[in-house]
Design a protein around this motif. Sequence first.
Motif, short mmCIF file in Angstrom:
data_model
loop_
_atom_site.label_atom_id
_atom_site.label_comp_id
_atom_site.label_asym_id
_atom_site.label_seq_id
_atom_site.Cartn_x
_atom_site.Cartn_y
_atom_site.Cartn_z
N VAL A 1 -54.71 -92.34 -116.53
CA VAL A 1 -55.21 -93.68 -116.21
C VAL A 1 -55.05 -94.61 -117.42
CG1 VAL A 1 -57.63 -93.22 -116.85
CG2 VAL A 1 -57.11 -94.99 -115.16
N TYR A 2 -55.23 -94.09 -118.61
CA TYR A 2 -55.01 -94.89 -119.81
C TYR A 2 -53.54 -95.30 -119.90
CZ TYR A 2 -54.03 -96.02 -124.66
OH TYR A 2 -53.57 -96.64 -125.81
N TYR A 3 -52.65 -94.37 -119.61
CA TYR A 3 -51.20 -94.63 -119.69
C TYR A 3 -50.82 -95.79 -118.78
CZ TYR A 3 -46.16 -93.58 -119.57
OH TYR A 3 -44.79 -93.64 -119.66
N VAL A 4 -51.35 -95.79 -117.58
CA VAL A 4 -51.02 -96.84 -116.61
C VAL A 4 -51.72 -98.15 -116.98
CG1 VAL A 4 -51.22 -97.55 -114.20
CG2 VAL A 4 -50.57 -95.21 -114.75
N GLN A 5 -53.00 -98.07 -117.29
CA GLN A 5 -53.73 -99.30 -117.63
C GLN A 5 -53.20 -99.93 -118.91
OE1 GLN A 5 -57.82 -97.81 -117.60
NE2 GLN A 5 -58.23 -98.95 -115.72
N TYR A 6 -52.77 -99.11 -119.87
CA TYR A 6 -52.23 -99.64 -121.11
C TYR A 6 -50.95 -100.44 -120.84
CZ TYR A 6 -50.19 -99.85 -125.78
OH TYR A 6 -49.62 -100.29 -126.96
N ALA A 7 -50.15 -99.98 -119.89
CA ALA A 7 -48.94 -100.73 -119.52
C ALA A 7 -49.34 -102.10 -119.01
CB ALA A 7 -48.14 -99.96 -118.47
N ARG B 1 -46.31 -106.63 -113.66
CA ARG B 1 -47.77 -106.68 -113.75
C ARG B 1 -48.39 -106.79 -112.35
NH1 ARG B 1 -51.91 -109.10 -112.96
NH2 ARG B 1 -50.78 -110.79 -111.93
N THR B 2 -47.75 -107.57 -111.50
CA THR B 2 -48.25 -107.75 -110.13
C THR B 2 -48.26 -106.42 -109.37
OG1 THR B 2 -47.46 -110.04 -110.02
CG2 THR B 2 -47.80 -108.89 -107.92
N VAL B 3 -47.18 -105.69 -109.46
CA VAL B 3 -47.08 -104.41 -108.74
C VAL B 3 -48.08 -103.40 -109.31
CG1 VAL B 3 -45.59 -102.46 -108.19
CG2 VAL B 3 -44.70 -104.79 -108.06
N LEU B 4 -48.19 -103.37 -110.63
CA LEU B 4 -49.12 -102.42 -111.24
C LEU B 4 -50.56 -102.74 -110.82
CD1 LEU B 4 -48.48 -100.02 -113.04
CD2 LEU B 4 -49.08 -101.39 -115.02
N ALA B 5 -50.91 -104.02 -110.83
CA ALA B 5 -52.26 -104.42 -110.42
C ALA B 5 -52.49 -104.11 -108.94
CB ALA B 5 -52.46 -105.91 -110.68
N ASN B 6 -51.48 -104.36 -108.10
CA ASN B 6 -51.62 -104.06 -106.68
C ASN B 6 -51.85 -102.57 -106.45
OD1 ASN B 6 -51.12 -106.75 -106.25
ND2 ASN B 6 -49.14 -106.49 -105.26
N GLU C 1 -47.38 -94.24 -112.47
CA GLU C 1 -47.05 -93.59 -113.74
C GLU C 1 -45.56 -93.71 -114.04
OE1 GLU C 1 -48.72 -89.62 -113.45
OE2 GLU C 1 -50.59 -90.48 -112.70
N ASP C 2 -44.73 -93.56 -113.01
CA ASP C 2 -43.29 -93.75 -113.20
C ASP C 2 -43.00 -95.21 -113.58
OD1 ASP C 2 -42.82 -91.11 -112.56
OD2 ASP C 2 -42.31 -91.52 -110.46
N LEU C 3 -43.66 -96.12 -112.89
CA LEU C 3 -43.46 -97.55 -113.16
C LEU C 3 -43.85 -97.89 -114.59
CD1 LEU C 3 -42.77 -100.34 -111.80
CD2 LEU C 3 -45.23 -100.58 -111.41
N ALA C 4 -44.98 -97.35 -115.03
CA ALA C 4 -45.43 -97.60 -116.41
C ALA C 4 -44.42 -97.07 -117.40
CB ALA C 4 -46.80 -96.97 -116.63
N GLY C 5 -43.87 -95.89 -117.12
CA GLY C 5 -42.88 -95.31 -118.02
C GLY C 5 -41.64 -96.18 -118.14
N VAL C 6 -41.16 -96.70 -117.01
CA VAL C 6 -39.98 -97.58 -117.03
C VAL C 6 -40.31 -98.86 -117.81
CG1 VAL C 6 -38.39 -98.92 -115.60
CG2 VAL C 6 -39.12 -96.65 -114.84
#
Length: 553
Positions: free
Chosen positions: A426-432, A535-540, A497-502
């Motif tokens: 969750v930190y990994y994704v939120q940090y992105a 950012r929009t997709v991650l927030a969604n 998680e994949d999206l954050a990595g990219v």
Amino acid sequence: MTPAELSQAVQAAVSAAVEAGELTVAVPEQVTVERPKNRDHGDYATNVALQLAKPAGMPPRAVAELVASRLRELPEVDAVDIAGPGFLNITLDAATLGAQARKIVEAGAEYGRNEALKGLKINLEFVSANPTGPIHIGGVRWAAVGDSLARVLKASGADVATEYYLNDAGVQISKFAASLQAAANGRPVPADGYVGEYIVDIAKAITEAVPGVLELTEAEQLEIFRTQGLALMVAEIQRSMTEFGVHFDTWFSEKSLHDSGAVEKAIGRLREQGHVFDQDGAIWLRTTDFGDDKDRVLIKADGETTYFAADAAYYLSKRDRGSEVSVYMLGADHHGYVNRLKAIAACAGDDMNRNIEVMIGQFVKMLRDGEEVRMSKRAGNIITIDDVVDWIGVDAARYTLARSSTDSTITLDIDVLTSQRNENHVYYVQYAHTRMCGVARKAAELGVDKGTAEAFKPELLSTQWEKDMLGELSEFPRILTKAGQLREPHHVARYLEDLAGVYHRLYDNCMFLPKGDEEMTDTHRARLWLVEATRTVLANGLALLGVSAPERM
């Protein structure tokens, strides 16, 4: 062009070849388009030619060429290559691929939503722990998964009613009341009763709310501890659910089924269907006709109504209230309920493979300092939802519990989930997300922005990192559709998680803003559109999991 739109384009190309008499096949209702792992193979690939070759009576590569020739005519397509036995590798025009960033930003919170389940009425029941104690760790998992699933189903167009079934009738409530009464009177809790500090707390609250209760007869006391204790425990559960971000449209009382006569009416309806029979003085439902391992008793020979009878009445209540599909989310110790619940639906004349779905969730373990945590001071022998929230917080609990298939046992490591490192998913994704917000803040400090939609030049998003980002963003609608259809919200978490990595790779390799005396360019602006889209997709996605999308960490 999204994968879905490209799929339709391939389908149209096949249809055109059929209309021209070049192919003699039935046009497939759906065409699978996927992103190849090796980006040298284009932006997308499809095996449609391999699927059509045999019915067409043609070599796969010949079919592929007929489809490819038409796809190459599309302005959105830059190139189509035929690989191997007949795979089509499709490369989109840079401007077409880049334009997805603008579409996402303009769609905002609506991006990803679809109509795959449009109009389907679903009753989603989850948690439903007995109101005799705090929600335990297994219930916490269902709270996270169930609420996320409800959000995913709604985003796919379904009409979802969430429900908590209160088992507020029967033996367990009597044991609960007796435990409270014993605690209030300073007596040992009955051997088969409930223990823990919460029993003492509730008993004290009742004695304070009802002065003189201990001066009443034992029977009068017991009734007060039953009604008052149940009300306080339900209120406690509702508080915990609210603080965990979970909303239920209905809190359904089992007791109401008995008090209203719904149980007797249900038995009568099932008898009319021809599946109720009398034997040995008892009333039975012939569930073995529909895969159950044995027939089930509805009313015992002594006239006592069984839990199963209430289960039958409850299912019929859901159907009477408009549910087309009733989804039950049950714990790992309820495997035996699957066939009997499905049999109820079949006995009621429903399709047991469509009108009812039963999900089973496996166990959850918690670790601290490498050792399993088993006890809660307040509840005695269980870990409660409040314990979990105190230890790791709502976001970490919800995300981690929802990111794994319910078929698997999971372990929550308190040390990892309270750390700020990449092992904490969750930190990994939120940090992105905070990184993206940081880019926006820096742009504001510099007095620059992404510009207007009309001035946006999507063709400038042409590096491999940018194309990877755009391709990943385009996958979100498909992932969301899949999660809804399979009833598996964990696909959303794994996608994030994949999206954050990219994005982290994009961040490390592309300059979003000018440095020093550099001027703001159209490339910078195009990249700001891409950052905002991401950012929009991650927030969604985080919103679908009931997890916050922080701007700073």
